[in-house]
Motif scaffolding. Structure first.
Motif, PDB file in Angstrom:
ATOM      1  N   MET A  66      -4.170 -40.098  50.176  1.00  0.00           N
ATOM      2  CA  MET A  66      -4.818 -38.912  50.631  1.00  0.00           C
ATOM      3  C   MET A  66      -3.801 -37.736  50.493  1.00  0.00           C
ATOM      4  SD  MET A  66      -8.011 -36.033  50.533  1.00  0.00           S
ATOM      5  CE  MET A  66      -7.775 -36.102  52.085  1.00  0.00           C
ATOM      6  N   ARG A  67      -3.258 -37.491  52.116  1.00  0.00           N
ATOM      7  CA  ARG A  67      -2.634 -37.052  52.884  1.00  0.00           C
ATOM      8  C   ARG A  67      -0.637 -37.513  52.519  1.00  0.00           C
ATOM      9  NH1 ARG A  67      -6.170 -37.029  58.846  1.00  0.00           N
ATOM     10  NH2 ARG A  67      -6.655 -36.049  58.323  1.00  0.00           N
ATOM     11  N   ARG A  68      -1.386 -38.680  51.883  1.00  0.00           N
ATOM     12  CA  ARG A  68       0.726 -38.410  50.958  1.00  0.00           C
ATOM     13  C   ARG A  68       1.055 -37.937  49.940  1.00  0.00           C
ATOM     14  NH1 ARG A  68      -0.569 -43.640  53.015  1.00  0.00           N
ATOM     15  NH2 ARG A  68      -0.929 -44.458  50.972  1.00  0.00           N
ATOM     16  N   GLN A  69      -0.258 -37.292  49.324  1.00  0.00           N
ATOM     17  CA  GLN A  69      -0.101 -36.272  47.929  1.00  0.00           C
ATOM     18  C   GLN A  69       0.107 -34.716  48.538  1.00  0.00           C
ATOM     19  OE1 GLN A  69      -0.471 -39.404  45.879  1.00  0.00           O
ATOM     20  NE2 GLN A  69      -1.146 -40.517  47.552  1.00  0.00           N
ATOM     21  N   SER A  70       1.121 -34.333  46.899  1.00  0.00           N
ATOM     22  CA  SER A  70       1.209 -32.972  47.468  1.00  0.00           C
ATOM     23  C   SER A  70      -0.188 -32.316  47.071  1.00  0.00           C
ATOM     24  CB  SER A  70       2.183 -32.614  45.883  1.00  0.00           C
ATOM     25  OG  SER A  70       1.248 -32.856  44.774  1.00  0.00           O
ATOM     26  N   VAL A 105      -8.424 -34.494  44.921  1.00  0.00           N
ATOM     27  CA  VAL A 105      -9.230 -35.232  45.135  1.00  0.00           C
ATOM     28  C   VAL A 105     -10.884 -35.030  45.068  1.00  0.00           C
ATOM     29  CG1 VAL A 105     -10.586 -37.191  46.483  1.00  0.00           C
ATOM     30  CG2 VAL A 105      -8.001 -37.140  45.727  1.00  0.00           C
ATOM     31  N   GLY A 106     -11.852 -35.259  44.319  1.00  0.00           N
ATOM     32  CA  GLY A 106     -13.027 -34.773  43.913  1.00  0.00           C
ATOM     33  C   GLY A 106     -14.096 -35.875  44.771  1.00  0.00           C
ATOM     34  N   VAL A 107     -14.564 -35.560  45.056  1.00  0.00           N
ATOM     35  CA  VAL A 107     -15.853 -37.177  45.740  1.00  0.00           C
ATOM     36  C   VAL A 107     -17.575 -36.511  45.338  1.00  0.00           C
ATOM     37  CG1 VAL A 107     -16.884 -37.534  47.741  1.00  0.00           C
ATOM     38  CG2 VAL A 107     -14.638 -36.475  47.996  1.00  0.00           C
ATOM     39  N   VAL A 108     -18.200 -37.435  45.049  1.00  0.00           N
ATOM     40  CA  VAL A 108     -19.740 -37.675  44.015  1.00  0.00           C
ATOM     41  C   VAL A 108     -20.261 -38.635  44.574  1.00  0.00           C
ATOM     42  CG1 VAL A 108     -20.920 -37.678  41.967  1.00  0.00           C
ATOM     43  CG2 VAL A 108     -18.139 -36.899  42.149  1.00  0.00           C
ATOM     44  N   LEU A 109     -21.586 -37.868  45.713  1.00  0.00           N
ATOM     45  CA  LEU A 109     -22.436 -38.426  46.328  1.00  0.00           C
ATOM     46  C   LEU A 109     -23.592 -38.456  45.543  1.00  0.00           C
ATOM     47  CD1 LEU A 109     -21.157 -37.517  49.659  1.00  0.00           C
ATOM     48  CD2 LEU A 109     -20.414 -39.139  48.492  1.00  0.00           C
ATOM     49  N   SER A 110     -23.806 -39.321  45.582  1.00  0.00           N
ATOM     50  CA  SER A 110     -25.468 -39.605  45.213  1.00  0.00           C
ATOM     51  C   SER A 110     -26.913 -39.618  46.535  1.00  0.00           C
ATOM     52  CB  SER A 110     -26.044 -40.629  44.006  1.00  0.00           C
ATOM     53  OG  SER A 110     -26.198 -42.210  44.385  1.00  0.00           O
ATOM     54  N   THR A 111     -27.994 -39.462  45.682  1.00  0.00           N
ATOM     55  CA  THR A 111     -28.832 -40.102  47.154  1.00  0.00           C
ATOM     56  C   THR A 111     -30.041 -39.755  46.666  1.00  0.00           C
ATOM     57  OG1 THR A 111     -29.685 -39.717  48.928  1.00  0.00           O
ATOM     58  CG2 THR A 111     -28.844 -37.551  48.268  1.00  0.00           C
ATOM     59  N   GLN A 112     -31.078 -40.355  47.343  1.00  0.00           N
ATOM     60  CA  GLN A 112     -32.573 -39.848  46.246  1.00  0.00           C
ATOM     61  C   GLN A 112     -33.121 -38.980  46.794  1.00  0.00           C
ATOM     62  OE1 GLN A 112     -35.119 -44.167  45.184  1.00  0.00           O
ATOM     63  NE2 GLN A 112     -33.055 -45.308  46.077  1.00  0.00           N
ATOM     64  N   ASN A 113     -32.763 -38.914  48.520  1.00  0.00           N
ATOM     65  CA  ASN A 113     -33.288 -38.145  49.394  1.00  0.00           C
ATOM     66  C   ASN A 113     -32.057 -37.341  49.879  1.00  0.00           C
ATOM     67  OD1 ASN A 113     -35.006 -40.259  49.986  1.00  0.00           O
ATOM     68  ND2 ASN A 113     -36.364 -38.894  49.522  1.00  0.00           N
ATOM     69  N   PRO A 114     -32.416 -35.916  49.770  1.00  0.00           N
ATOM     70  CA  PRO A 114     -31.612 -34.953  50.421  1.00  0.00           C
ATOM     71  C   PRO A 114     -31.288 -35.302  51.939  1.00  0.00           C
ATOM     72  CG  PRO A 114     -31.942 -34.040  48.005  1.00  0.00           C
ATOM     73  CD  PRO A 114     -32.579 -35.076  48.368  1.00  0.00           C
ATOM     74  N   VAL A 115     -32.747 -35.042  52.679  1.00  0.00           N
ATOM     75  CA  VAL A 115     -32.874 -34.982  54.062  1.00  0.00           C
ATOM     76  C   VAL A 115     -32.101 -35.811  54.595  1.00  0.00           C
ATOM     77  CG1 VAL A 115     -34.660 -36.592  53.779  1.00  0.00           C
ATOM     78  CG2 VAL A 115     -34.724 -34.444  55.838  1.00  0.00           C
ATOM     79  N   ASP A 116     -32.080 -36.683  53.905  1.00  0.00           N
ATOM     80  CA  ASP A 116     -31.312 -38.176  54.670  1.00  0.00           C
ATOM     81  C   ASP A 116     -29.115 -37.382  54.446  1.00  0.00           C
ATOM     82  OD1 ASP A 116     -32.910 -39.785  54.136  1.00  0.00           O
ATOM     83  OD2 ASP A 116     -32.284 -40.494  52.138  1.00  0.00           O
ATOM     84  N   LEU A 117     -28.752 -36.492  54.237  1.00  0.00           N
ATOM     85  CA  LEU A 117     -27.909 -36.179  54.402  1.00  0.00           C
ATOM     86  C   LEU A 117     -27.337 -35.216  55.602  1.00  0.00           C
ATOM     87  CD1 LEU A 117     -26.031 -36.016  50.471  1.00  0.00           C
ATOM     88  CD2 LEU A 117     -26.107 -37.873  51.616  1.00  0.00           C
TER      89      LEU A 117
END
Length: 306
Positions: A105-109, A151-163
């Motif tokens: 990623m850091r090598r991209q413009s 760059v986009g990041v998509v995260l999934s979890t069943q419990n937000p308290v775990d993040l």
């Protein structure tokens, strides 16, 4: 071997007998005695001698550019299944992949439009709120900086308290399904930073999150002035669960037979495409998928950074 590459075997030998006698102005034996160097080399040797480590020395290299684009610059999808690995091996692989992804990623413009997406299914254990596993720092860095590179990041979890709460505060778009525990609801409201929209107060949001219907989601986005509720269409899914290694191999047999044999290319030998071709390659369809558990649930709350 100045400027060359060292194998692990060579590295162990160099640790025991370095090709220099001083570190700065201090003698090597005073700074790092032979006995200490031998203990350190023994740790490397135990890893190298482990039967389970042998498989990590085989297969394709983690070349992110080749995994995202083919030789013509066309976008690709790369899916990594780690459900067959132990917990320690999962952590090792995810950490390696995230750091490789950051280096690429850091090598991209810089870019204002989306180029690639990193998606991780079930983030539990890799981005916890209290402990600091190796995967946490690179994941937080991506949430903070990735958008500047398209760059986009998509995260999934069943419990937000775990993040981790720092990660939640850097997420711009949220899709949240029904939450049944007070801790999860409080974590979501805390992560929203009090900016819950003009049409709903916090009490109403608590009630909404606890009583959402199936396939109905709560949407909060930094690009919208207010929150929204929406429902998804019916879809057919057999919900088979995680695939075994031989099942993945069977699914990939035809594609592997069609693909030309790939020879790992050192980073310094990768040829850059002309600017026109590079612009064509920045397709929003490019995604990197991480399948940590193989689970697939329509009701799982998902968080997306803007």
């Amino acid at each position: 071997m100045e400027g060359g590459n060292l194998s692990l075997e060579d590295l162990i030998g160099r640790i025991i007998s370095p090709p220099f006698k001083k570190i700065g102005v201090l003698p090597l034996e005073s700074f790092y005695p032979q006995g200490e160097r031998f203990k350190f080399a023994t740790k490397f040797n135990s890893v190298l001698a482990s039967p389970t480590f042998k498989t990590w020395m085989e297969g394709d290299t983690l070349d992110i550019q080749r995994m995202l684009y083919n030789d013509e610059g066309k976008a690709k999808i790369a899916i990594f299944s780690i459900s067959h690995l132990s917990d320690d091996e999962r952590m090792l692989f995810v950490t390696l992949l995230l750091n490789k992804y950051i280096a690429w990623m850091r090598r991209q413009s810089g870019a204002s439009s989306l180029k690639t997406i990193l998606y991780m299914d079930e983030i539990f254990g890799f981005f916890p709120p209290t402990s600091n596993p190796p995967s946490k720092e690179p994941m937080l860095l991506l949430l903070k900086q990735a958008r500047a590179f398209g760059v986009g990041v998509v995260l999934s979890t069943q419990n937000p308290v775990d993040l981790d709460y720092k990660g939640l505060s850097n997420i711009g778009t949220w899709f949240i399904g029904r939450l049944q525990t007070t801790q999860d609801i409080n974590r979501v409201i805390e992560g929203l930073g009090g900016k819950t929209g003009s049409s709903y107060d916090k009490k109403e949001i608590r009630k909404l999150l606890a009583n959402l219907s199936k396939r109905t989601f709560f949407l909060k986005s930094a690009h919208l002035d207010d929150i929204r509720l929406f429902s998804t269409r019916w879809v057919m899914s057999y919900l088979k669960g995680p695939l075994k290694r031989d099942e993945i191999s069977a699914l990939m047999d035809e594609r592997k037979s069609q693909a030309p044999a790939a020879t790992p290319t050192p980073p310094q030998q990768v040829k850059r495409k002309p600017e026109k071709a590079a612009m064509k390659a920045t397709s929003p369809s490019t995604r990197v998928f991480l399948s940590a558990s193989g689970l697939d649930s329509a009701e799982r709350p998902t968080t997306l950074p803007r």
